[in-house]
Design an enzyme around this catalytic site. Structure first.
Site, PDB file in Angstrom:
ATOM      1  N   TYR A  53      -4.795   0.652   0.346  1.00  0.00           N
ATOM      2  CA  TYR A  53      -5.699  -0.518   0.412  1.00  0.00           C
ATOM      3  C   TYR A  53      -6.486  -0.603   1.704  1.00  0.00           C
ATOM      4  CZ  TYR A  53      -1.459  -2.412   2.648  1.00  0.00           C
ATOM      5  OH  TYR A  53      -0.348  -2.587   3.438  1.00  0.00           O
ATOM      6  N   LYS A  54      -6.314   0.348   2.619  1.00  0.00           N
ATOM      7  CA  LYS A  54      -7.075   0.315   3.875  1.00  0.00           C
ATOM      8  C   LYS A  54      -8.360   1.120   3.673  1.00  0.00           C
ATOM      9  CE  LYS A  54      -2.965  -0.730   6.521  1.00  0.00           C
ATOM     10  NZ  LYS A  54      -1.720  -0.154   7.014  1.00  0.00           N
ATOM     11  N   ASP A  75       2.778   9.207   9.064  1.00  0.00           N
ATOM     12  CA  ASP A  75       2.228   8.076   8.334  1.00  0.00           C
ATOM     13  C   ASP A  75       0.711   8.101   8.538  1.00  0.00           C
ATOM     14  OD1 ASP A  75       1.344   5.611   7.403  1.00  0.00           O
ATOM     15  OD2 ASP A  75       3.202   4.596   7.970  1.00  0.00           O
ATOM     16  N   ARG A  98      -9.157  -6.490  17.135  1.00  0.00           N
ATOM     17  CA  ARG A  98      -9.223  -5.177  16.487  1.00  0.00           C
ATOM     18  C   ARG A  98     -10.420  -5.110  15.544  1.00  0.00           C
ATOM     19  NH1 ARG A  98      -4.598  -2.780  12.526  1.00  0.00           N
ATOM     20  NH2 ARG A  98      -5.342  -4.513  11.271  1.00  0.00           N
TER      21      ARG A  98
END
Ligand SMILES: *Cc1c(COP(=O)(O)O)cnc(C)c1O
Length: 432
Positions: free
Chosen positions: A224-225, A199, A391
């Site tokens: 979308y990242k 992944d 994060r």
């Protein structure tokens, strides 16, 4: 990096600094969440407007041919292929990451059951992104297999044995930013007779990936990242050419058929990876994704993913070092690997006791100051081992060293002032 002026000097001499002009970025925001939702490219609104007003509005159904809507999955897929070490025709844009994982895991299980039915284990990490584990759980139940989850990377080698059917890993861990050695683990799993699924949700557009170099079997990834495709952008899927025409599409839809417009009653998969398209491609969203991918390809003349990686590592190293130096005494520690090769494009921080529960509120206080990161919950029963995470994703396309400096300074002020304790920063929203 010792001073803000030094940060400014590094930005001034950064050969990639011009790439930031490709994006719409709100003033006063330091966006460190491109690992969760990439930012809006300037080209996207006009492109989507054109797709809607001209291709759809004026040309209507003719656009399936005249604008080649039919082959958007291949066209955008070939562009993503350039970022992940895949060849043209090997990678396709379709559906979501979760759905694509379902397809490739089902295909890998089918190959494994044909070649080695005695292999009953799918191995992954307990810390993998939950949707990956949920999908695997469901497929294991359907096929009488067992999902074995390891708690640390060191446990993986002992699972590479005659029981293993598929090793399913996310290359860069979403919580910790740990990056696996894809080539070494793929080789070891294959030497043990197993298949591999990678992944690339936190890898594509974030770190150089070489799928063919690693001889991986299957890969999937997110639009979308780091690919800046927009909320809910279509995802992608890749299959090594050695499995071409053998692998299976469990969601056998007409758009993955060899001849969809012959409307025959029997399913015949298209040759190659096109079969992983199920239904009608999402034209508007795929067009937006193409604009996002183009922002990364714009770095190709400047050194491409290798140059982006070099800057990303410099940004994450500077952020981690500054967070330790300037916020260490206030309770901050770095969770993501300090070793460059083992780190993705994010830095994960946590807080020592007595602040171990404060992470969510600290992130909210930072967001109120315009420093956008996010919070990923730890294991409440084992916070010492699996802490709450603050994060921060670093996207070298639009983040610079002065922003690294300023983000750490905001963090220092939020902790030193105790402003995170304000009630408004402690109310939980649905999305963290
Ligand atoms: C973001 C992410 C996903 C997202 O899956 P969707 O189907 O797009 O919701 C899946 N896997 C990993 C590892 C991720 O980081």
């Amino acid at each position: 990096m010792k001073t803000r002026n030094e940060a400014l000097a590094r930005d001034a001499s950064d050969p990639l600094r011009g790439l930031k002009a490709q994006f719409e970025l709100p003033a006063g925001v330091i966006y460190l969440d491109g690992n969760s939702l990439g930012v809006l490219p300037k080209a996207t609104a006009a492109r989507v407007q054109d797709v809607i007003a001209r291709e759809w509005g004026q040309d209507l159904i003719k656009s399936w041919n005249t604008a080649d809507w039919m082959h958007l999955p291949e066209r955008v897929g070939d562009k993503i292929a350039r970022l992940v070490g895949a060849a043209p025709g090997e990678l396709i844009v379709a559906d979501s990451t979760s759905l694509n994982l379902y397809k490739v895991l089902a295909a890998a299980i089918r190959i494994a059951q044909a070649d080695a039915p005695e292999r009953k284990l799918i191995v992954s990490e307990r810390s993998n992104f939950p949707t990956d584990l949920y999908i695997a759980e469901s497929l294991c139940a359907q096929h009488g297999l067992t999902l074995k989850l390891v708690d640390s990377v060191d446990e993986i080698p002992s699972t590479l044995n005659a029981d293993l059917a598929v090793l399913m890993l996310t290359e860069v861990n979403y919580r910790t930013g740990y990056r696996h050695d894809m080539a070494a683990l793929t080789a070891a799993a294959q030497a043990a007779g197993a298949l591999t699924i990678w992944d690339l949700a936190h890898s594509a557009g974030a770190v150089p990936v070489d799928l063919n170099g690693a001889k991986a079997d299957f890969a999937i990834g997110c639009g979308y990242k780091y690919l800046n495709g927009g909320p809910g952008a279509p995802a992608f899927v890749w299959v090594h050419p050695r499995h071409t025409d053998r692998f299976w599409q469990p969601l056998s839809g007409w758009m993955g058929h060899a001849a969809p417009f012959q409307f025959t009653p029997g399913y015949q998969p298209a040759p190659g990876v096109r079969r992983y398209v199920c239904g009608t491609p999402s034209v508007i969203a795929s067009s937006a994704l193409e604009c996002g991918v183009d922002t990364l390809l714009a770095a190709e003349p400047l050194g491409g993913m290798a140059a982006l990686r070099e800057k990303s590592l410099a940004l994450t190293e500077a952020f981690a070092a500054l967070a330790e130096q300037r916020c260490g005494e206030l309770g901050v520690y770095v969770v993501s690997p300090r070793e460059a090769a083992r780190r993705g494009s994010q830095v994960c921080l946590a807080l020592h006791a007595p602040l171990e529960q404060a992470g969510y509120a600290v992130v909210q206080a930072l967001i109120a100051r315009g420093v956008i990161g996010d919070f990923r919950a730890g294991d409440p029963a084992r916070l010492a081992e699996v802490p709450h995470i603050l994060r921060f994703g670093f996207t070298p396309l639009y983040i610079g060293f002065a922003e690294v400096w300023d983000a750490v300074e905001h963090l220092r002020q939020v902790l030193a002032s105790g402003e995170w304790q304000e009630a408004r920063f402690n109310e939980k929203s649905a999305v963290t």
